[in-house]
Design an enzyme around this catalytic site. Structure first.
Site, PDB file in Angstrom:
ATOM      1  N   ARG A 176      21.744 -28.007   7.689  1.00  0.00           N
ATOM      2  CA  ARG A 176      20.376 -27.850   7.166  1.00  0.00           C
ATOM      3  C   ARG A 176      19.581 -26.848   8.003  1.00  0.00           C
ATOM      4  NH1 ARG A 176      16.870 -32.202   9.836  1.00  0.00           N
ATOM      5  NH2 ARG A 176      18.279 -33.087  11.365  1.00  0.00           N
ATOM      6  N   SER A 203      12.364 -31.769   7.289  1.00  0.00           N
ATOM      7  CA  SER A 203      13.720 -32.303   7.438  1.00  0.00           C
ATOM      8  C   SER A 203      14.775 -31.403   6.777  1.00  0.00           C
ATOM      9  CB  SER A 203      13.813 -33.699   6.811  1.00  0.00           C
ATOM     10  OG  SER A 203      12.907 -34.574   7.441  1.00  0.00           O
ATOM     11  N   GLU A 238      10.338 -35.462  -7.575  1.00  0.00           N
ATOM     12  CA  GLU A 238      11.541 -34.636  -7.672  1.00  0.00           C
ATOM     13  C   GLU A 238      11.811 -34.141  -9.087  1.00  0.00           C
ATOM     14  OE1 GLU A 238      11.366 -37.661  -6.329  1.00  0.00           O
ATOM     15  OE2 GLU A 238      11.560 -37.266  -4.184  1.00  0.00           O
ATOM     16  N   PHE A 273      17.754 -38.118  -3.572  1.00  0.00           N
ATOM     17  CA  PHE A 273      16.673 -37.960  -4.557  1.00  0.00           C
ATOM     18  C   PHE A 273      16.850 -36.689  -5.390  1.00  0.00           C
ATOM     19  CE2 PHE A 273      14.756 -39.911  -0.650  1.00  0.00           C
ATOM     20  CZ  PHE A 273      14.923 -41.210  -1.076  1.00  0.00           C
ATOM     21  N   HIS A 323      20.909 -34.200   4.101  1.00  0.00           N
ATOM     22  CA  HIS A 323      21.041 -35.618   4.432  1.00  0.00           C
ATOM     23  C   HIS A 323      21.966 -36.337   3.458  1.00  0.00           C
ATOM     24  CE1 HIS A 323      17.531 -34.240   6.564  1.00  0.00           C
ATOM     25  NE2 HIS A 323      17.510 -35.325   7.308  1.00  0.00           N
ATOM     26  N   ARG A 367      22.741 -34.007   7.695  1.00  0.00           N
ATOM     27  CA  ARG A 367      21.738 -34.203   8.742  1.00  0.00           C
ATOM     28  C   ARG A 367      22.258 -33.847  10.144  1.00  0.00           C
ATOM     29  NH1 ARG A 367      19.312 -40.036  10.629  1.00  0.00           N
ATOM     30  NH2 ARG A 367      17.502 -39.269  11.753  1.00  0.00           N
TER      31      ARG A 367
END
Lengths: 273, 311
Positions: B8, B35, B56, B81, B107, B165
């Site tokens: 990420r 994040s 979303e 999500f 993630h 992550r």
């Protein structure tokens, strides 16, 4: 085209819608007939489009979020010359240019796919946002339905449109008060839609007769006041065909031969084979 | 070998680099930019970063509208999500039309760790894989992540990049060629093949070393592209080795294991087994503990290889 001619045109397009659905043996007459004048107000009076150049970069955009009303849109697009009127009679058939719900891969003049309720308005919001970033001055219009307003996505889209101050974005509600299972108030009440959209940050206008082209045009020309615009159009489901008017049962049912002939008789339109 | 970095983080850096040379790139996030690391892009290009808040479905459709307007939207949030929550929007507003919306969801998998099963997507690849027009990348490391971002921009259609992550060791080099349509052999071997991707590559390489100490030479292949799947390489290596293990941080249903099984069926008589999450949900724990408990670490892969060879 003056208003008298447009009203004449509405009769012909209404007949085209009924004929399309009769030949297709399926489809959605109720919402197509209720929203016809709303789309005519846009296409014959307000929107900058070029039927000879459907992908013209600076055109105004229209997304029929309540995509099942596409027979009305198809009738208009054919009349404007996006494709031959003959194509209308192949609606929903295998290999047809006119799919059961609007599909930009198949049909010239359709900007995006829609019909999965709630998605069209959200896509239209993205188009309006893109226009801002690209510094384009085209307008984006969308028509949503009553039942569609029960989708949470409609309100997600409303929230972001207000947040980004999309004063190039107009949401029109085809407020015919009916959905598949009956009256909105029996299924899930929409409550006071004007207050809801105002609370969501839109400049709101109401058209008492949404089947009057001139009245819809008047609302479309009213100012945004720096916000996205919402126009609630009070319409009659199945408008113009007596036995379909205000009948939830005609949401998604095609007329049989006798019903088709009766509709043509009521509309005073000759059957042209 | 390059330093460890999370995919990420590499994504966030490459977005900025590409943003500088391509004004069509816009970025959408759902209140997780700190994040997903799209915050770097947001800082440098505030006029083309759009935060949609925790919504979303709307983010996906709005991105579709932007793609219809000639832009190249990157959509980021947590994989759980961005895939499952917004699935029908991805299906109808993006994949069905085939427009170039790029989903870089972070993630993913068990490695989100302590947040627990509700946040550990074990089915995202399966969901994306059934959609026509979709390309799916699972980066091996930070270096490959950056190459995938560039490849995604060049692909005229929707792409899913599955980012993670944790920091990842680098298993590729800057000059390692990245062919989106060709799996890459990371270690040669002829006794058994381990087809793997993402964070489990490192575990697979460790497993191969341990197997080598016992005289078993394992071939380790990086199947970075789950769709379109490199059937040809899968069949060729399976037939050469005679035994294949798939190892992934995803359900054994619908991911790399399924793609491999579909590729080999009717084309290879190699022995075959799938290492992955065995049709159950995750739970809280450190990523290392979870990988061990769910049998997708080097221990689990070694055991699965030995079991398959003994059959």
């Amino acid at each position: 085209m003056d208003m008298a001619m447009q009203q004449q045109k509405a009769v012909q397009l209404r007949a085209d819608i009924v004929k399309m659905l009769y030949l297709a043996k399926s489809g959605h007459p109720g919402g197509s007939l209720s929203s016809l004048e709303m789309m005519m107000a846009l296409y014959y009076n307000v929107m900058k489009v070029d039927p000879k150049n459907p992908k013209w970069e600076d055109r105004d955009r229209f997304v029929l979020s309540k995509g099942h009303a596409c027979p009305a849109l198809y009738a208009i697009l054919a009349d404007l010359g996006y494709f031959p009127r003959e194509d209308l009679w192949h609606l929903r058939q295998y290999g047809a240019q006119l799919q059961g719900h609007p599909d930009c891969k198949y049909t010239p003049g359709i900007d995006v796919n829609s019909g999965s309720l709630g998605q069209g308005i959200a896509i239209a919001g993205g188009m309006a946002l893109a226009a801002k970033y690209l510094k384009k001055d085209y307008q984006v219009y969308t028509i949503i339905g009553d039942g569609e307003s029960q989708e949470g996505l409609v309100w997600e889209a409303a929230m972001s449109a207000a947040h980004y101050k999309l004063d190039n974005f107009t949401v029109m509600l085809d407020h015919n008060h009916l959905q598949i299972d009956g009256d909105n108030d029996q299924v899930i009440s929409l409550g006071d839609v004007m207050k809801k959209w105002e609370a969501f940050g839109f400049t709101c206008y109401k058209v008492e007769d949404g089947n009057n082209i001139e009245a819809v045009v008047e609302a479309l020309r009213k100012p945004h006041n720096g916000k996205p615009k919402f126009i609630c159009c009070e319409t009659v489901k199945g408008h113009g065909v007596s036995y379909m008017e205000n009948q939830a049962g005609w949401h998604g049912k095609a007329p049989n031969e006798a019903e088709y002939l009766q509709a043509m008789k009521e509309l005073g339109v000759e059957i042209d084979g | 070998m390059a330093e460890k970095q999370a995919s990420r983080v590499a994504y966030g850096e490459e977005l900025v680099a590409q943003g500088r040379i391509n004004e069509k790139i816009v970025v959408c996030d759902a209140d997780l930019s700190q994040s997903t690391m799209t915050c770097k892009f947001a800082k440098e290009f505030p006029d083309r970063f759009f935060n949609f808040g925790i919504a979303e479905a709307n983010m996906v459709c709005a991105a579709a509208g932007m793609a219809h307007s000639g832009l190249i939207p990157f959509v980021s949030t947590f994989a759980i999500f961005g895939s499952a929550r917004a699935y029908e929007q991805i299906r109808n507003s993006v994949a069905y039309t085939g427009i170039p919306v790029k989903f870089v969801l972070t993630h993913a998998g068990l490695s989100v760790g302590e947040d627990g099963g509700s946040h550990q997507t074990i089915e995202d690849i399966a969901l994306f894989r059934t959609l026509p027009n979709m390309t799916i990348f699972v980066p091996a490391d930070a270096i490959e992540t950056k190459k995938m971002v560039r490849a995604a921009i060049d692909i005229d259609g929707p792409v899913y990049i599955r980012a993670s992550r944790p920091v990842m060791p680098c298993v590729t080099e800057e000059d390692t060629p990245f062919d989106p349509y060709k799996a890459a052999v990371l270690r040669e071997g002829s006794d058994i093949a381990i087809f793997t991707c993402g964070l489990i590559i490192d575990e697979s390489l460790k497993a191969a070393e341990r197997l080598a100490q016992e005289g078993i030479q394992a071939c380790v292949v990086n199947f970075h592209t789950i769709k379109p799947f490199d059937n040809e390489t899968a069949v060729e290596i399976a037939n050469k080795c005679g035994a294949v293990i798939t190892a992934e941080e995803h359900s054994i249903i619908g991911g790399l294991g399924s793609a491999t099984a579909e590729a080999l069926a009717g084309h290879s008589s190699a022995k075959f087994a799938r290492v992955g999450i065995q049709d159950k949900f995750g739970c809280s724990g450190t990523p290392a503990r979870l990988f061990h408990e769910y049998g997708i670490d080097a221990d689990g892969i070694v055991a699965a290889c030995k079991k398959l060879l003994a059959e």
